[in-house]
Scaffold this motif. Structure first.
Motif, short mmCIF file in Angstrom:
data_model
loop_
_atom_site.label_atom_id
_atom_site.label_comp_id
_atom_site.label_asym_id
_atom_site.label_seq_id
_atom_site.Cartn_x
_atom_site.Cartn_y
_atom_site.Cartn_z
N GLN B 92 34.72 20.75 24.21
CA GLN B 92 33.96 21.53 25.19
C GLN B 92 33.73 20.72 26.46
N ALA B 93 33.29 19.47 26.29
CA ALA B 93 32.96 18.64 27.45
C ALA B 93 34.18 18.43 28.33
N GLN B 109 32.13 3.93 19.14
CA GLN B 109 32.21 4.51 20.49
C GLN B 109 31.19 5.64 20.61
N TRP B 110 30.92 6.04 21.85
CA TRP B 110 29.99 7.16 22.08
C TRP B 110 30.77 8.39 22.50
N LEU B 111 30.76 9.37 21.61
CA LEU B 111 31.45 10.64 21.83
C LEU B 111 30.45 11.63 22.43
N GLY B 112 30.84 12.23 23.56
CA GLY B 112 29.96 13.20 24.21
C GLY B 112 30.54 14.60 24.15
N ASP B 113 29.66 15.58 23.98
CA ASP B 113 30.12 16.98 24.06
C ASP B 113 28.95 17.84 24.54
N ILE B 114 29.23 19.10 24.81
CA ILE B 114 28.19 19.99 25.33
C ILE B 114 28.10 21.23 24.45
N ILE B 148 28.61 28.10 28.81
CA ILE B 148 28.75 29.39 28.12
C ILE B 148 30.05 30.07 28.54
N ALA B 149 30.36 30.02 29.84
CA ALA B 149 31.60 30.63 30.33
C ALA B 149 32.82 30.01 29.65
N VAL B 150 32.80 28.69 29.53
CA VAL B 150 33.94 28.01 28.90
C VAL B 150 34.02 28.33 27.41
N ALA B 151 32.86 28.26 26.72
CA ALA B 151 32.88 28.52 25.28
C ALA B 151 33.30 29.95 24.98
N VAL B 173 34.08 27.24 38.09
CA VAL B 173 33.99 27.68 36.68
C VAL B 173 35.13 28.66 36.38
N ALA B 174 35.47 29.50 37.34
CA ALA B 174 36.61 30.41 37.13
C ALA B 174 37.87 29.61 36.81
N ASP B 175 38.07 28.52 37.54
CA ASP B 175 39.24 27.66 37.26
C ASP B 175 39.18 27.07 35.86
N LYS B 176 37.99 26.65 35.46
CA LYS B 176 37.85 26.08 34.11
C LYS B 176 38.19 27.11 33.04
N VAL B 177 37.69 28.32 33.22
CA VAL B 177 37.96 29.36 32.22
C VAL B 177 39.46 29.68 32.19
N ARG B 178 40.09 29.72 33.35
CA ARG B 178 41.54 29.97 33.40
C ARG B 178 42.30 28.88 32.65
N ARG B 179 41.85 27.63 32.83
CA ARG B 179 42.54 26.52 32.16
C ARG B 179 42.40 26.60 30.65
#
Lengths: 273, 273
Positions: B92-93, B109-114, B148-151, B173-179
């Motif tokens: 997600q991140a 290591q430190w793994l990050g996510d959202i 939320i848009a990405v998920a 965000v539109a670009d992220k969702v398209r990707r």
């Protein structure tokens, strides 16, 4: 009111206290100090904080910046280092020269004090025994022992004989006891029970599987009061001999309980949210 | 076996997790995430960690050195900053470009996510509703909204229309969702319910005492599914309208519960002591 899916012992308003050590898994303060805090009606919790020795000097000043972490207890191997974090010293720490707890004052300073010794005095007090006027044999004056010698010394015993294999350490602690109780006759010498009212052991002799006694004796005088700072085992060889000899004896766990009560008093010198 | 004078919810072996924010008193994660950890049989606890914004950059790298603090959640105002602490990013991140939780991996290591977005998708899943093939109206793509848009996007909706008063943010965000979902038709435009299956509000309109709707409407189509990310009040003006209109509606607290479950899954990617 607690909803399902929630616990009732921690929330956003909980004051957090930490016990800092390495290793950390063996510490008993989280469950014991938390119980004492909660029994006093405080929304507070003590958590274990495992700091590697190499990280201590950089980690601790940053931990002190956490706005809701209001106090710390220090255990092995950090009792010496903790003193540098205190901007103010309490009465015990001033004499002992070491710190095992810190609290953030209402003015935002860090007050340090040491409670090993006060825990011992408190354990005696709970048995209605005072050190005042007593002749005390003190064995072992490392970290905990020096604090015990000072706390007992401040009760104005008639005399205190100090033994430690490290002669310099024995001499330093003798000086501290003299400073905090000028009326007490302080001397350095081998362990003995002759002419003593109280025998305090704060040496590691008798810890865990060690079957030795910290003093050469087949039996102990019946009216001697015997204390051992060792927590494991609960009945050390010295305490077993004291019991066989008909002596009053006080266990390390009683000191631990006394210390917990004194540390929570100390934490309460600040206002709780 | 718990002795008297002890609590049973913390000890030296407890894994500590922290929720980091400023202010901190209002957070609900300590009681809710702790309950979820404990319900899974783990000796673990989430405590509030109040860091001042000016201290964040120096405090956090040191907090990550505490050997028994194994994960963190970040809330206001640190969701942006937290990303810099992650040495690895979860799925997600990677798309969202932000982090609201960190866990120490078994390799240190430190793994990050959202998880804001995953919580929303999980809330829908618990109602047996999938975003796949749906036409989605997304209002508000700030921190939580972009997640939320990405998920939702990763669930492959047929289309997503994005509205945000900040046009650049909407475009990003539109670009992220398209990707993350090339098959989804993504567009930017004003809020509408015409031709939509799902309406997602992640704007602050309707929060607390705000009586406004995030969309101009007297009524909503009965077959529209309406979600509001706002937690307080539980029934926002939008959700009240959805109820009056006979729509299926999903509350912010359902997202919060979904998120808690997903965060604890994430914490469990490491081995517990």
């Amino acid at each position: 009111m607690i909803n399902s899916g929630e616990v009732d012992y921690v929330n956003g308003k909980t004051c957090i206290f930490g016990i800092v050590g390495h290793p950390i898994e063996q510490v008993r303060s989280p469950e014991m100090i938390t119980a004492e805090l909660v029994s006093r009606g405080l929304n507070a919790l003590m958590v274990p904080v495992h700091v590697l020795p190499a990280d201590f000097d950089r980690v601790m000043p940053e931990l002190l910046k956490l706005q809701n972490f209001d106090g710390f207890v220090f255990t092995i191997p950090f009792k010496g280092e903790a003193r540098r974090l205190a901007s103010l010293l309490g009465p015990q720490a001033t004499f002992v020269g070491a710190v095992n707890a810190l609290v953030r004052t209402n003015e935002g300073q860090w007050l340090g004090d040491i409670f090993d010794g006060l825990g011992c005095v408190e354990a005696f007090r709970r048995r209605d025994i005072s050190f005042a006027g007593k002749r005390v044999m003190m064995i072992g004056v490392g970290g905990a022992g020096s604090a015990i010698a000072v706390a007992a010394g401040r009760e104005r015993p008639a005399s205190m004989r100090i033994f430690d294999p490290d002669a310099q350490r024995a001499a330093d602690v003798a000086d501290k006891v003299r400073r905090c109780s000028p009326s007490t006759q302080v001397e350095i010498g081998e362990p003995t029970v002759d002419g003593m009212d109280v025998l305090l052991n704060a040496s590691p002799v008798g810890m865990l599987d060690d079957t030795r006694l910290p003093i050469q004796a087949e039996t102990l005088p019946r009216d001697l009061i015997v204390f051992d700072a060792i927590v494991k085992p609960e009945m050390t060889p010295l305490l077993s001999l004291a019991r066989e000899s008909g002596c009053t004896f006080i266990q390390g766990r009683e000191m631990m309980r006394g210390q917990i009560s004194k540390i929570v008093d100390f934490f309460q010198t600040r206002d709780f949210r």
